[in-house]
Design a protein around this motif. Structure first.
Motif, PDB file in Angstrom:
ATOM      1  N   LEU A  71       0.810  -1.221   0.000  1.00 56.75           N
ATOM      2  CA  LEU A  71       0.000   0.000   0.000  1.00 56.75           C
ATOM      3  C   LEU A  71       0.840   1.266   0.000  1.00 56.75           C
ATOM      4  O   LEU A  71       1.944   1.292   0.549  1.00 56.75           O
ATOM      5  N   PHE A  72       0.275   2.301  -0.588  1.00 58.47           N
ATOM      6  CA  PHE A  72       0.870   3.636  -0.515  1.00 58.47           C
ATOM      7  C   PHE A  72      -0.123   4.492   0.262  1.00 58.47           C
ATOM      8  O   PHE A  72      -1.204   4.823  -0.218  1.00 58.47           O
ATOM      9  N   LEU A  73       0.246   4.820   1.496  1.00 57.63           N
ATOM     10  CA  LEU A  73      -0.674   5.480   2.418  1.00 57.63           C
ATOM     11  C   LEU A  73      -0.264   6.940   2.627  1.00 57.63           C
ATOM     12  O   LEU A  73       0.881   7.218   2.970  1.00 57.63           O
ATOM     13  N   VAL A  74      -1.219   7.831   2.418  1.00 59.23           N
ATOM     14  CA  VAL A  74      -0.962   9.272   2.531  1.00 59.23           C
ATOM     15  C   VAL A  74      -1.864   9.865   3.601  1.00 59.23           C
ATOM     16  O   VAL A  74      -3.073   9.611   3.609  1.00 59.23           O
ATOM     17  N   THR A  75      -1.303  10.661   4.507  1.00 56.71           N
ATOM     18  CA  THR A  75      -2.145  11.452   5.398  1.00 56.71           C
ATOM     19  C   THR A  75      -1.538  12.839   5.554  1.00 56.71           C
ATOM     20  O   THR A  75      -0.488  13.143   4.981  1.00 56.71           O
ATOM     21  N   LYS A  76      -2.239  13.712   6.309  1.00 64.66           N
ATOM     22  CA  LYS A  76      -1.842  15.121   6.363  1.00 64.66           C
ATOM     23  C   LYS A  76      -1.935  15.657   7.782  1.00 64.66           C
ATOM     24  O   LYS A  76      -2.850  15.291   8.522  1.00 64.66           O
ATOM     25  N   ILE A  77      -1.002  16.527   8.095  1.00 65.02           N
ATOM     26  CA  ILE A  77      -1.012  17.190   9.403  1.00 65.02           C
ATOM     27  C   ILE A  77      -1.965  18.378   9.339  1.00 65.02           C
ATOM     28  O   ILE A  77      -1.992  19.121   8.348  1.00 65.02           O
ATOM     29  N   TRP A  78      -2.761  18.560  10.402  1.00 69.33           N
ATOM     30  CA  TRP A  78      -3.739  19.647  10.396  1.00 69.33           C
ATOM     31  C   TRP A  78      -3.161  20.947  10.957  1.00 69.33           C
ATOM     32  O   TRP A  78      -2.152  20.959  11.655  1.00 69.33           O
TER      33      TRP A  78
END
Length: 314
Positions: A71-78
């Motif tokens: 998997l290529f998992l992307v998330t973001k800092i708020w």
């Protein structure tokens, strides 16, 4: 396989699947939607701390049985975690929610910072969003440390202007691996996209279907991008829909696309948007640019976004 499984290269050497799956909105529908996407062959999942969908994504991955390594998992800092001392805790919280010990790509969601704390949208006494004091360069430097530690295998940004990007590159040591921004056949930003290529920065297109999302009030009186006559006409040649052509066009330009959907059928159709367009058909889509931007929260966030970019209204 219903699609080609196109991959693009990041400046880290890693490969990013060109066709991803977005999990913004519809928090409760995300677990089954992500499972459906994984079953359809999607291996690039995009989420963010502020979406509230990280736990659902983590749970879907576990239930799907797809190995983490595929998997290529992307998330973001708020924005409320921009203070350098808050950055690592923000990533740790995301990793815990996702049930993993690393993300493949971690993005700064916006260049603007909000006041630190647990509130996602802290308010001042006038009911306006309370700005933080952290500069995005300092936030990014804290992200760089987590890249070096391996918790984030790549770092990047989202929703930056060109001037903000140039300053970031100049004042930090890790060139962003990716920039996620609004980009679709009605907001093509050719020059800005070319600039990213010259810097070795991958572009991920969010809202690849433009105004098909009902939250974009600005696009409500327009006909839907995916029903654009050019997209529909090009699609007929391949037995594809206008939406699938919009995705194939982004992929043809070397970018990744992250459509979102809740229905297994639509999810499958989106996966089939990874197909090859002829050079002539790419040019046809290039010609329908309207410089129409649908997402600009400047008024709510107290920050003037996209100042030097196309589609910015004065």
């Amino acid at each position: 396989m219903l699609h080609r499984g196109t991959m693009h290269k990041l400046n880290t050497g890693a490969s990013i699947p060109a066709l991803g799956f977005g999990t913004w909105q519809d928090k409760d529908a995300q677990e089954p939607a992500v499972i459906a996407a994984l079953q359809a062959g999607v291996r690039h999942i995009d989420t963010a701390a502020v979406y509230g969908t990280e736990p659902a994504v983590g749970s879907a991955i576990k239930k799907s049985g797809v190995p983490r390594s595929e998997l290529f998992l992307v998330t973001k800092i708020w924005n409320n975690s921009h203070a350098p001392e808050d950055v690592e805790a923000a990533l740790d919280a995301s990793l815990k929610n996702l049930g993993t010990d690393y993300v493949d790509l971690w993005l700064m969601h916006w260049p603007s910072s909000f006041a630190s704390g647990s509130s996602l949208f802290p308010k001042d006494s006038n009911g306006k969003v309370k700005a933080g004091t952290s500069d995005y360069v300092e936030t990014y430097k804290a992200m760089e440390k987590l890249y070096k530690s391996g918790k984030a295998r790549a770092i990047g940004v989202s929703n930056f202007s060109k001037a903000e990007m140039e300053r970031l590159i100049k004042e930090t040591s890790v060139v962003p691996a990716a920039h996620q921004l609004e980009l679709h056949p009605y907001l093509q930003q050719h020059e800005f996209a070319e600039w990213h290529k010259s810097q070795g920065i991958h572009v991920t297109q969010y809202s690849p279907f433009g105004n098909s999302n009902e939250v974009y009030s600005k696009g409500q009186n327009l006909s839907k991008l995916i029903e654009d006559p050019t997209l529909v006409e090009v699609g007929k040649k391949y037995g594809k829909s206008g939406a699938q052509v919009a995705l194939a066009w982004g992929i043809a330009h070397g970018r990744s696309v992250i459509p979102k959907s809740k229905t297994p059928d639509r999810i499958k159709q989106n996966v089939e948007g990874d197909f090859e367009l002829s050079a002539e058909d790419i040019k046809k889509v290039d010609a329908i640019d309207r410089k129409l931007r649908f997402n600009d929260p400047s008024a709510n966030f107290g920050w003037n976004f996209y100042q030097d970019l196309e589609g910015k209204e004065a």
